[in-house]
Design a protein around this motif. Structure first.
Motif, mmCIF file in Angstrom:
data_model
loop_
_atom_site.group_PDB
_atom_site.id
_atom_site.type_symbol
_atom_site.label_atom_id
_atom_site.label_comp_id
_atom_site.label_asym_id
_atom_site.label_seq_id
_atom_site.Cartn_x
_atom_site.Cartn_y
_atom_site.Cartn_z
ATOM 1 N N ALA A 1 0.840 -1.207 0.000
ATOM 2 C CA ALA A 1 0.000 0.000 0.000
ATOM 3 C C ALA A 1 0.869 1.248 0.000
ATOM 4 O O ALA A 1 1.942 1.276 0.603
ATOM 5 C CB ALA A 1 -0.916 0.014 1.226
ATOM 6 N N LEU A 2 0.378 2.257 -0.682
ATOM 7 C CA LEU A 2 0.968 3.596 -0.598
ATOM 8 C C LEU A 2 0.147 4.376 0.429
ATOM 9 O O LEU A 2 -1.079 4.463 0.320
ATOM 10 C CB LEU A 2 0.904 4.303 -1.952
ATOM 11 N N ILE A 3 0.837 4.903 1.438
ATOM 12 C CA ILE A 3 0.162 5.709 2.462
ATOM 13 C C ILE A 3 0.587 7.158 2.250
ATOM 14 O O ILE A 3 1.766 7.496 2.385
ATOM 15 C CB ILE A 3 0.553 5.257 3.897
ATOM 16 N N VAL A 4 -0.359 7.991 1.895
ATOM 17 C CA VAL A 4 -0.089 9.398 1.586
ATOM 18 C C VAL A 4 -0.509 10.229 2.801
ATOM 19 O O VAL A 4 -1.700 10.336 3.122
ATOM 20 C CB VAL A 4 -0.871 9.852 0.334
ATOM 21 N N ILE A 5 0.488 10.792 3.471
ATOM 22 C CA ILE A 5 0.238 11.472 4.742
ATOM 23 C C ILE A 5 -0.026 12.978 4.546
ATOM 24 O O ILE A 5 0.837 13.707 4.040
ATOM 25 C CB ILE A 5 1.467 11.306 5.682
ATOM 26 N N ASP A 6 -1.182 13.433 4.930
ATOM 27 C CA ASP A 6 -1.505 14.857 5.171
ATOM 28 C C ASP A 6 -1.094 15.832 4.062
ATOM 29 O O ASP A 6 -0.519 16.899 4.355
ATOM 30 C CB ASP A 6 -0.871 15.320 6.505
ATOM 31 N N VAL A 7 -1.394 15.500 2.813
ATOM 32 C CA VAL A 7 -1.085 16.446 1.724
ATOM 33 C C VAL A 7 -2.268 17.419 1.617
ATOM 34 O O VAL A 7 -3.135 17.311 0.751
ATOM 35 C CB VAL A 7 -0.775 15.703 0.406
ATOM 36 N N GLN A 8 -2.289 18.332 2.576
ATOM 37 C CA GLN A 8 -3.420 19.240 2.777
ATOM 38 C C GLN A 8 -2.984 20.691 2.588
ATOM 39 O O GLN A 8 -1.806 21.033 2.751
ATOM 40 C CB GLN A 8 -3.968 19.059 4.197
ATOM 41 N N ILE A 9 -3.943 21.524 2.284
ATOM 42 C CA ILE A 9 -3.666 22.937 1.971
ATOM 43 C C ILE A 9 -2.876 23.624 3.088
ATOM 44 O O ILE A 9 -1.938 24.373 2.823
ATOM 45 C CB ILE A 9 -4.993 23.667 1.672
ATOM 46 N N ASP A 10 -3.220 23.347 4.352
ATOM 47 C CA ASP A 10 -2.517 24.029 5.451
ATOM 48 C C ASP A 10 -1.043 23.656 5.559
ATOM 49 O O ASP A 10 -0.277 24.382 6.194
ATOM 50 C CB ASP A 10 -3.214 23.774 6.793
#
Ligand code: VGL
Ligand code: ZN
Length: 199
Positions: free
Chosen positions: A4-13
């Motif tokens: 699995a690829l776990i993509v952590i918190d790629v969020q605007i803030d």
């Protein structure tokens, strides 16, 4: 055996002009988008705090962002208000391709405990449910990417290694906050736990 690829918190803030902007945070987005189709399973995490969360400096009188305080569960860095549930800054980066996500995990909703890791709150006990999901989907290997290398990515990688996954952090698709050598410490801790740091 799945990866699995776990993509952590790629969020605007956490991106340019965000409330807790990570240097060059935006630059991981096209790299991650290219990687998505190479995996059996894709999970995204979203930092998701209620207004007035205990990790916010604004919730502690006389404290400033980036101060270190002692909480019941250990040391806690105080942050600027960020990723407030339902706010624009809590959304994924607008260029991130979320269409291929199998699972989206929201974390940090408990007002009294921060949750850097995708697996457990910062008490290291309360699960987010991601481990159960990955077990059900027969995932044994994880690649981690996203923001920030030295906080949410590192905590997730350490918990994943402790849970028995084979873990890689793909540093070309992570960026760090780097407070007081936190990136160096995180790299050392991850390497000591058997996490493979790949560029
Ligand atoms: C994060 C600080 C506070 C992260 C989240 O995603 O690394 N860092 N909340
Ligand atoms: Zn947070």
């Amino acid at each position: 055996m799945k990866t699995a690829l776990i993509v952590i918190d790629v969020q605007i803030d956490f991106c340019e002009d965000g409330a807790l902007a990570v240097d060059n945070g935006d630059s991981v987005v096209p790299i991650i988008n290219e990687m998505l189709c190479e995996y059996d399973i894709v999970c995204l995490t979203q930092d998701w705090h209620p207004f007035g969360h205990s990790s916010f400096a604004s919730s502690h009188e006389g404290r400033s962002p980036f101060d270190l305080v002692e909480m019941s569960y250990g040391k806690q860095v105080l942050w600027p208000d960020h990723c407030v549930q339902g706010s624009i800054g809590a959304n994924f980066h607008k260029e991130l391709n979320t269409n291929l996500a199998d699972m989206i995990v929201r974390k940090g909703s408990n007002p009294d405990i921060d949750s850097y890791s995708a697996f457990f709150e910062n008490d290291h006990k309360t699960p987010t449910g991601l481990h159960g999901y990955l077990q059900t989907r027969q995932v044994k290997k994880l690649d981690l990417v996203g923001l920030a290398t030295d906080f949410c990515v590192a905590y997730s990688a350490l918990d994943a290694a402790m849970l028995g996954y084979s873990v890689r952090v793909l540093e070309k698709a992570t960026r760090a906050i780097d407070l007081d050598e936190s990136l160096k410490t995180a790299r050392e801790n991850m390497a000591a736990a058997g996490v493979i740091l790949e560029h």
